[in-house]
Design a protein around this motif. Sequence first.
Motif, mmCIF file in Angstrom:
data_model
loop_
_atom_site.group_PDB
_atom_site.id
_atom_site.type_symbol
_atom_site.label_atom_id
_atom_site.label_comp_id
_atom_site.label_asym_id
_atom_site.label_seq_id
_atom_site.Cartn_x
_atom_site.Cartn_y
_atom_site.Cartn_z
ATOM 1 N N GLY A 150 6.175 20.916 -60.389
ATOM 2 C CA GLY A 150 5.931 22.244 -59.828
ATOM 3 C C GLY A 150 6.317 22.330 -58.370
ATOM 4 N N GLY A 151 6.038 21.261 -57.617
ATOM 5 C CA GLY A 151 6.408 21.261 -56.207
ATOM 6 C C GLY A 151 7.904 21.368 -56.002
ATOM 7 N N ALA A 152 8.660 20.660 -56.841
ATOM 8 C CA ALA A 152 10.114 20.726 -56.741
ATOM 9 C C ALA A 152 10.630 22.094 -57.168
ATOM 10 C CB ALA A 152 10.748 19.634 -57.595
ATOM 11 N N LEU A 153 10.018 22.661 -58.204
ATOM 12 C CA LEU A 153 10.451 23.948 -58.711
ATOM 13 C C LEU A 153 10.123 25.071 -57.738
ATOM 14 C CD1 LEU A 153 11.611 25.511 -61.179
ATOM 15 C CD2 LEU A 153 9.251 25.737 -61.976
ATOM 16 N N LEU A 154 8.932 25.022 -57.168
ATOM 17 C CA LEU A 154 8.482 26.098 -56.288
ATOM 18 C C LEU A 154 8.997 25.963 -54.866
ATOM 19 C CD1 LEU A 154 4.784 26.316 -57.491
ATOM 20 C CD2 LEU A 154 6.637 27.903 -58.026
ATOM 21 N N ASN A 155 9.398 24.743 -54.492
ATOM 22 C CA ASN A 155 9.964 24.504 -53.161
ATOM 23 C C ASN A 155 8.982 24.952 -52.071
ATOM 24 O OD1 ASN A 155 11.748 23.693 -51.249
ATOM 25 N ND2 ASN A 155 13.301 25.240 -51.662
ATOM 26 N N ASN A 156 9.375 25.903 -51.208
ATOM 27 C CA ASN A 156 8.534 26.297 -50.080
ATOM 28 C C ASN A 156 7.217 26.923 -50.505
ATOM 29 O OD1 ASN A 156 10.497 25.458 -48.300
ATOM 30 N ND2 ASN A 156 11.404 27.490 -48.056
ATOM 31 N N GLN A 157 7.175 27.489 -51.727
ATOM 32 C CA GLN A 157 5.971 28.190 -52.136
ATOM 33 C C GLN A 157 4.893 27.258 -52.673
ATOM 34 O OE1 GLN A 157 5.060 30.978 -51.483
ATOM 35 N NE2 GLN A 157 6.924 31.970 -50.790
ATOM 36 N N ALA A 158 5.213 25.985 -52.880
ATOM 37 C CA ALA A 158 4.229 25.067 -53.451
ATOM 38 C C ALA A 158 2.974 24.995 -52.584
ATOM 39 C CB ALA A 158 4.839 23.677 -53.625
ATOM 40 N N GLU A 159 3.144 24.928 -51.271
ATOM 41 C CA GLU A 159 1.960 24.800 -50.404
ATOM 42 C C GLU A 159 1.142 26.085 -50.360
ATOM 43 O OE1 GLU A 159 3.083 25.266 -45.906
ATOM 44 O OE2 GLU A 159 4.668 24.120 -46.883
ATOM 45 N N ASP A 160 1.756 27.232 -50.689
ATOM 46 C CA ASP A 160 1.015 28.489 -50.729
ATOM 47 C C ASP A 160 0.300 28.693 -52.059
ATOM 48 O OD1 ASP A 160 1.724 29.210 -48.191
ATOM 49 O OD2 ASP A 160 3.128 30.788 -48.763
ATOM 50 N N LEU A 161 0.805 28.080 -53.113
ATOM 51 C CA LEU A 161 0.290 28.348 -54.448
ATOM 52 C C LEU A 161 -0.548 27.216 -55.022
ATOM 53 C CD1 LEU A 161 3.434 30.062 -56.006
ATOM 54 C CD2 LEU A 161 1.362 31.156 -55.152
ATOM 55 N N GLU A 162 -0.670 26.097 -54.322
ATOM 56 C CA GLU A 162 -1.505 25.012 -54.826
ATOM 57 C C GLU A 162 -2.974 25.355 -54.635
ATOM 58 O OE1 GLU A 162 -0.446 21.601 -52.591
ATOM 59 O OE2 GLU A 162 -1.296 22.322 -50.710
#
Length: 322
Positions: free
Chosen positions: A157-169
């Motif tokens: 998910g982190g690789a897929l979401l890229n910059n948004q991973a830290e906002d959506l975790e």
Amino acid sequence: MTLRHQGRHLPATHEAFAAAFPNPSNRVCIFVHSLAATEWLWSLSSQSHYGDPDVTFGTRLRDDLGYTPIYLRYNTGRHISENGKALAKLITEALDAYPVPIDEIALVGHSMGGLVARNYIRNYINLPENIAPRKVRRLVTMGTPSYGGLFADTDFGGALLNNQAEDLEYGALVTWKLHRDWSNPALRDRLPECLAIVGTNDAAFGRYNQTDVVVTCSSGSLENLGFPVYYVPLGHSGAFSPIGTDGLAVIDDINHESWPALEAFLTSPDATVPAHLPGHFGNADDVGDPGHPEPLPNGALYVVKADSNGNQQTITAVDMGH
């Protein structure tokens, strides 16, 4: 970030708005799409459902409820907080350019779009009324991960979401700030009325589950803030529907089970949703058949597995680490 109308950029000018809206309503609905999408999300499945690709969520609200629809297109790779601030600027410009005085604005956000809309609201509730007039009276979130999404914490998910991973975790700073400010009693009367529509993905898992595959019911719900939650048996991408069965176009069909809740919320003077509507209306902990496992906290996912014969499906709970 831009406003869109009939597939084209809509400049926030008096001339452009007058041409785009020859019969403007004093009620406007702004649609905020989800991650890696555009405003075309709102016409998903229109051709197959209505036989007309030009039918959108907005045209249904216009024809049936009298709202003037305006669509948003934005860079979903930016941080949610940045897009929330950009939305504030755009709404201010739209208020100035709109042909008639606006009595109220409704925001409808799918998935991450709901977080962008809530972040915009979080910014303006802390400002004086004369600086930020509170025209947004109603907010509908659809499959919005208000407390994080299932895949953001995983390597994939982190690789897929890229910059948004830290906002959506789970536990992200942006969602923590939203919860902090939205749960502040001193600011409660400045918030719009809200309705959270949450999918339970019946097509994959059987009747009423704890997740729409991407967002858990508890994360998609705003019930802990005192707002109504309405559960529909659909998956995430079309609030639902992953992988292409029913898209967003079906949600506002007058024959769809979620329509009475939407209609009541968007038209009643006090934005209420009657009890005992079709579908499932209630608490996240209520979702699920008696045979399902006990409701799980955020971060838990139901997984369907076949038995040794390949046909008997059982539902098991998988802890995603939270």
